[in-house]
Scaffold this motif. Structure first.
Motif, short mmCIF file in Angstrom:
data_model
loop_
_atom_site.label_atom_id
_atom_site.label_comp_id
_atom_site.label_asym_id
_atom_site.label_seq_id
_atom_site.Cartn_x
_atom_site.Cartn_y
_atom_site.Cartn_z
N ARG A 179 -1.87 -2.93 0.98
CA ARG A 179 -3.26 -3.35 1.03
C ARG A 179 -4.22 -2.17 1.08
N GLY A 180 -3.66 -0.96 1.12
CA GLY A 180 -4.50 0.23 1.13
C GLY A 180 -4.68 0.86 2.49
N GLU A 181 -4.04 0.30 3.52
CA GLU A 181 -4.18 0.85 4.87
C GLU A 181 -3.43 2.16 4.99
N ARG A 182 -4.09 3.18 5.54
CA ARG A 182 -3.50 4.50 5.72
C ARG A 182 -3.87 5.05 7.09
N VAL A 183 -3.12 6.05 7.54
CA VAL A 183 -3.42 6.75 8.79
C VAL A 183 -3.34 8.24 8.52
N ASP A 184 -4.39 9.00 8.86
CA ASP A 184 -4.39 10.43 8.58
C ASP A 184 -3.58 11.18 9.64
N PRO A 185 -3.33 12.49 9.45
CA PRO A 185 -2.50 13.26 10.38
C PRO A 185 -3.01 13.24 11.83
N LYS A 186 -4.29 12.94 12.02
CA LYS A 186 -4.86 12.88 13.37
C LYS A 186 -4.81 11.48 13.97
N TRP A 207 -5.68 9.73 -3.64
CA TRP A 207 -6.17 10.15 -2.33
C TRP A 207 -5.14 11.03 -1.64
N ASN A 208 -5.62 12.03 -0.88
CA ASN A 208 -4.68 12.82 -0.10
C ASN A 208 -4.46 12.17 1.27
N ASP A 209 -3.63 12.78 2.10
CA ASP A 209 -3.29 12.14 3.38
C ASP A 209 -4.41 12.18 4.41
N LYS A 210 -5.53 12.82 4.06
CA LYS A 210 -6.69 12.85 4.96
C LYS A 210 -7.77 11.86 4.53
N GLY A 211 -7.48 11.08 3.50
CA GLY A 211 -8.46 10.10 3.03
C GLY A 211 -9.52 10.71 2.14
N LEU A 212 -9.22 11.86 1.52
CA LEU A 212 -10.15 12.50 0.61
C LEU A 212 -9.63 12.37 -0.82
N ILE A 213 -10.55 12.39 -1.76
CA ILE A 213 -10.20 12.23 -3.18
C ILE A 213 -9.62 13.53 -3.72
#
Length: 245
Positions: free
Chosen positions: A30-37, A151-157
């Motif tokens: 569904r697009g849910e992600r969690v960044d390294p922090k 997208w990268n793992d920080k939620g940036l394009i």
């Protein structure tokens, strides 16, 4: 349906995803992600936000969504309608922002319709957005853009691929098929070696035979379709849409 139905190559950047979609949970799909922090975000929502920022020409806010090493790729361009291919690649946040600033002079304030953002099989987001149809009062050409974002793992394009003008999406293709006399337009998107797998188990082969079978299906569907879901990308080369009637 072929994975290039949105006009964007099915190939993905190296290292962009380590796992196939079925190896992830439903939330990931569904697009849910969690960044390294540990901060949660949703890439589909971010893509929708990106398009709204494009429409409002909010360059400082757009910049905050771009990774430092972002890549922007443009295919088609206005010359595509005249048969002139265009393929341009821009790298780096400042250069990409300058390119977006230039392009959004055409798009800003004119985005009239945004298709639902969907996820590809490898977790990228994609969408089609367009201006209103041409009218007698319109002074500028209408536009229709297909856009895919990694997208990268920080939620940036980290990568944007645009195709302008965009071909029909899977959902639009089905609507055209169900639109009575308009179904003949789907013939242009059939490969010579296309195959149609019917629910009965029958397999129809070849452009002419498949077009005839789709024509009969279109007659049965006309006026009876209540809804069509957005296309779900099953793999980089296949998508699925559900029709309710």
């Amino acid at each position: 349906e072929d994975g290039e139905a949105d006009g964007i190559d099915a190939s993905e950047p190296a290292g962009a995803s380590e796992a196939a979609p079925l190896e992830h949970g439903e939330e990931w799909r569904r697009g849910e992600r969690v960044d390294p922090k540990g901060r949660a975000y949703n890439v589909a929502s971010l893509h929708e936000m990106f398009v709204h920022l494009v429409d409002r020409a909010k360059m400082p806010d757009l910049k905050r969504l771009l990774a430092v090493d972002v890549t922007f790729e443009l295919r088609g361009g206005q010359g595509a309608a005249r048969g002139v291919a265009q393929h341009e690649i821009v790298r780096g946040r400042d250069a990409v922002l300058d390119k977006l600033r230039d392009l959004e002079r055409t798009h800003a304030g004119r985005i009239a319709h945004l298709e639902p953002v969907t996820l590809t099989a490898l977790g990228f987001t994609k969408v089609v957005w367009r201006s209103a149809a041409r009218s007698a009062k319109a002074r500028r050409e209408p536009f229709r853009v297909a856009e895919r974002i990694a997208w990268n793992d920080k939620g940036l394009i980290e990568r944007i691929v645009r195709v302008d003008p965009a071909p029909p999406t899977h959902r639009e293709w089905v609507h055209t098929l169900a639109g009575g006399d308009r179904w003949v337009a789907v013939r242009d998107f059939l490969h010579e070696d296309v195959r149609l797998f019917a629910a009965s188990g029958r397999v129809v082969r070849g452009k002419s035979a498949v077009a005839e079978a789709l024509g009969m299906l279109a007659v049965r569907m006309r006026g009876r379709v209540r809804s069509v879901t957005a296309g779900i990308e099953l793999s980089p080369t296949a998508s699925q849409a559900t029709i309710s009637g």
